[in-house]
Scaffold this motif. Structure first.
Motif: not given
Lengths: 513, 333
Positions: A367-368, B197, A353-360, A409, A351, A364-365, B204
């Motif tokens: 290097i999560i 971060y 929605v689980e793997g991506l911080a949509l507002t970032m 997003l 999903s 930034e995504n 988020s």
């Protein structure tokens, strides 16, 4: 004033649906449909074929009154309509059955159907029961009306949805990818039901991307590609091969190539693992297997057979009821997600929605989960370095974007998926757990992701792949495990399985020897 | 993180300008409805409010800090309504320490605020108490505790309606320095450090945070600790840099924490924008007192005028924050 028919057949049956010149531009500027014509006759099963993102669901949501077209006309039963909501469509006998059902899980079958029916017409429970009995009699199947919906297998839940639509007076039934949640056997049962409905005079529109379904159940097919109609055929007059070519547009590579690698030691070992889901039900019931370095192990199974819970336990997101998880021979059962990641474990969730911080942002995504690699003095983040990594990911995985600092997003679903998958693969993990990595991707992108996974394996990484796409499992895996109802019910090399055997195992019909 | 695109900046400017217009028109309507000359009074409010720059900045400083106290937990997805109580804790603790040594008083005030923040965070993590509920309870508890402390231990023997007076330890330039530096430090913390971060990922989506290996419990406590620290610091500065005394009804402290919430929302969650937002709100506040004085506008009505303006300025962002949290399908945060 009837519109002119699109086909010039002389003994033409009555027209159920005509959509003319439909164009849909979404507010973000994405053109989902361009000048689409679509015609369905009464009493036929009409397949709407196309890849993910071709515009099939958008077209049908317009017909169902959920969204309005930017341009174009819709005619139903020879009458011009402009639906403002699904209620209007229902009044014309149009109903849609989604991939995700709209049933209340802890209500009974009857309660669910009565709930829906009573919202549009005055009717007693007794009358509803009577109509349901008649319908089930005519269609030759039985569902216990007093059973709670969540206790029923998915195949039956779907039939409840269809019954609900029929009782509400549906004469045109739209089914959105109905087999995506079904085992092969349940799919066969569904097709039988569709044929029975057709015999009763119900018009059926089948949204699908599976060629075999078109050939086996549909009368006619409309092929969509990138928001345009690229062909309308009687099913008898077109081959699967031609349909495939039309659907993907020339560039057909259906299988990932296998690359030989050097098999190493055991990277990941799962021992007698038992895991519960969020509701406390035991979903993984004693699973044991190894994944070696330089090997791809594929787990095949219908969605909901316990794969999600298994993978979450492996990466540390879900507590383990019993059993152990070992990385490089070290028991990591009690370790957190971060600790396991630091040991070289990567995870592609099913999903976004689980793997991506949509507002970032994209950077930034990227290097999560890899944050440690990008830290400088005083735990400050080295954004230059991170940006470099992100630009590598978007280049290697064709992520179409405006700026690396835009929020994720704004990316389309396919681009989000490629970013998420690319981020995990580009980190060069020693062990990678991939859950439906090509979900939502077109064929070219799917092949890109598959070849990257193969490359990772060739370089010596261990890959655990979970997919409900049989072709993907057969094409990539060195070893295949079949999961059903929380257990491994089959194991072997890809040569030991053909699609049918795999399908039967996934449906839980053959015990492993 | 880099600054947003130019297009984004322009749309924000348009939004703020429109909100200002709406706010002032609304305020003018309120004044007119009660029979006051709207134009004259608003003119008084603006011209007097922003006349004395030193006083304006002095007034803004504590609000900058309480705004940051709301903003940092907000980035982690938490609503720290407790800035008010944390500010009381900071102010009263700092007052107590004036007897021992004032150089300790300011850090001690900040620390007291931090402890209140941590307590709210712990309640959430350990007992699952919603931070809004516990914040409000802490606000009232600390309000009465502070009044009690002043009456019982800190009362001035001569002027019995207020506490003992402390030295003005912080000069105007020092207060302004703190006011300008704090947002910068918070900005760097949020956007250029590992901790920041983690806080932003947690805000988020908690699911993504878990996926990324971020410990949500720790982030909750950390962000509440930072928020509490900032509000406590604000309280200490209010005492040692602005008023040097607290009256027994806490009227010199009351509302500064809540004002910070509005300021953080007006600043659209951007730590650097907190500075102009706080100056604007302080100016309006000062101006409203002049409006009461010159135009004989009832204090309640003056509050209404300011309230309408702050509401108009903060509503769009507040809506976006709520919408993204409740999953109403609008981007924001």
């Amino acid at each position: 004033m009837n519109p002119t028919p699109l086909s010039s057949n002389t003994t033409r049956p009555r027209q159920a649906v005509l959509m003319k010149g439909i164009t849909k531009v979404y507010p973000d500027g994405v053109i989902a449909l361009r000048d689409v014509d679509f015609e369905v006759y009464e009493g036929e099963i009409h397949a709407l074929l196309g890849e993910n993102g071709a515009g099939k669901t958008t077209l049908m949501r317009i017909l169902y009154g959920e969204i309005r077209p930017t341009r174009g006309e819709v005619w139903v039963w020879g009458e011009r309509v402009e639906f403002r909501s699904p209620r209007g469509a229902l009044a014309k006998g149009i109903s849609m059955v989604y991939q995700n059902f709209t049933l209340v899980p802890n209500f009974t079958v009857l309660d669910n159907i009565y709930l829906a029916v009573s919202s549009t017409m005055r009717v007693s429970r007794g009358e509803v029961v009577g109509r349901l009995q008649t319908l089930m009699g005519e269609l030759n199947f039985k569902i216990p009306l007093e059973a709670t919906v969540e206790e029923l297998p998915v195949g039956l839940q779907q039939k409840v949805e269809i019954l609900k639509a029929l009782v509400m007076g549906a004469r045109i039934l739209i089914l959105d990818e109905p087999t995506s949640v079904l085992s092969p056997l349940e799919s066969r049962a569904l097709f039988e039901l569709l044929r029975a409905l057709k015999a009763k005079g119900v018009t059926i529109i089948l949204i699908t991307h599976k060629l075999r379904e078109v050939k086996s159940v549909a009368d006619r097919v409309t092929v969509l590609r990138r928001g345009r109609v690229v062909g309308v055929f009687g099913v008898g007059e077109v081959s699967e091969r031609d349909l495939a070519r039309l659907m993907v547009g020339g560039d057909v590579v259906v299988e990932g190539r296998k690359l030989e690698g050097v098999r190493g030691g055991v990277a990941l070992r799962i021992e007698d693992l038992h895991v519960r889901d969020d509701r406390g039900l035991l979903r993984v019931k004693g699973v044991t297997f190894n994944v070696r370095y330089g090997e791809i192990v594929g787990i095949a199974g219908v969605q909901g057979s316990g794969q999600k819970e298994l993978l979450e336990a492996i990466v540390g997101l879900r507590p383990v009821e019993r059993g152990r998880v070992l990385i490089d021979g070290l028991d990591v059962t009690g370790y957190g997600v971060g600790e396991r990641r630091r040991m070289g474990l990567a995870y592609i969730p099913d999903s976004r929605v689980e793997g991506l911080a949509l507002t970032m942002s994209l950077t930034e995504n990227s290097i999560i989960g890899l944050l440690e690699r990008f830290l400088g003095r005083l735990n400050s983040i080295r954004w230059g370095l991170a940006e470099g990594y992100a630009s590598g990911v978007v280049r290697d995985f064709n992520v179409v974007h405006r700026s690396l600092w835009d929020p994720v997003l704004h990316l389309s679903g396919g681009n989000q998926q490629r970013l998420m998958v690319g981020r995990e693969i580009s980190a060069n993990p020693r062990i990678i757990v991939a859950h439906e990595p090509t979900q939502g991707l077109d064929i070219a992108s799917s092949n890109l992701v598959r070849s990257k996974l193969l490359e990772l394996k060739r370089r010596g990484s261990a890959v655990l792949l979970v997919s409900s796409e049989v072709d993907e499992i057969l094409g990539l895996s060195d070893r295949i495990l079949v999961m059903f109802d929380g257990r491994i019910v089959g194991e072997g090399a890809p040569g030991d399985f053909d699609e049918e055997k795999l399908g039967l195992l996934m449906g839980g019909f053959v015990e492993a020897r | 993180m880099r600054l947003g695109s130019l297009e984004n900046l322009r749309s924000q400017l348009v939004e703020v300008t429109l909100a200002l217009v709406v706010g002032f028109v609304g305020g003018a309507l309120a004044l007119t409805a009660f029979g006051y000359n709207a134009l004259e009074n608003i003119q008084v409010m603006i011209s007097y409010g922003f006349r004395d720059l030193g006083y304006l900045l002095l007034k803004s400083a504590p609000i900058v800090l309480t705004a940051l106290a709301f903003l940092v937990p907000l980035k982690a997805g938490l609503f720290n309504i407790g800035g008010e109580g944390q500010l009381y804790a900071g102010a009263i603790t700092a007052l107590f320490l004036s007897k021992i040594g004032f150089y300790l008083a300011i850090p001690a005030g900040a620390l007291a605020g931090l402890l209140v923040g941590v307590a709210i965070g712990l309640l959430r993590v350990v007992r699952g108490v919603n931070e809004v509920v516990s914040s409000i309870m802490f606000n009232w508890t600390l309000y009465y505790l502070s009044m009690f402390a002043i009456q019982r231990y800190l009362l001035d023997p001569v002027y019995t309606h207020q506490s003992i007076r402390v030295d003005r330890v912080l000069s105007l330039p020092e207060v302004v320095t703190i006011m300008l530096l704090s947002p910068l430090v918070v900005y760097l913390l949020l956007y250029n450090t590992e901790l920041g971060y983690r806080i932003r990922v947690a805000g988020s989506s908690s699911r993504v945070a878990r996926y990324a290996g971020v410990n949500l419990n720790i982030v909750t406590i950390q962000s509440m600790a930072i928020g509490g620290f900032l509000a406590g610091l604000g309280g200490a500065i209010q005492v040692y840099g602005v008023t040097t005394v607290v009256d027994t009804t806490l009227s010199s402290l009351y509302g500064l924490g809540f004002l910070g919430i509005g300021v953080a929302l007006i600043a659209r969650g951007n730590p650097l924008a907190v500075i102009p937002a706080a100056v604007l709100v302080s100016g309006l506040l000062i101006g409203s007192h002049w409006m009461e004085l010159r135009g004989r506008v009832a204090p309640e009505l003056a509050d209404v005028v300011i309230g309408v303006i702050i509401l108009a300025l903060s509503a769009p962002y507040a809506y976006r924050v709520l919408a993204s949290r409740m999953g109403w399908g609008v981007g924001g945060g």
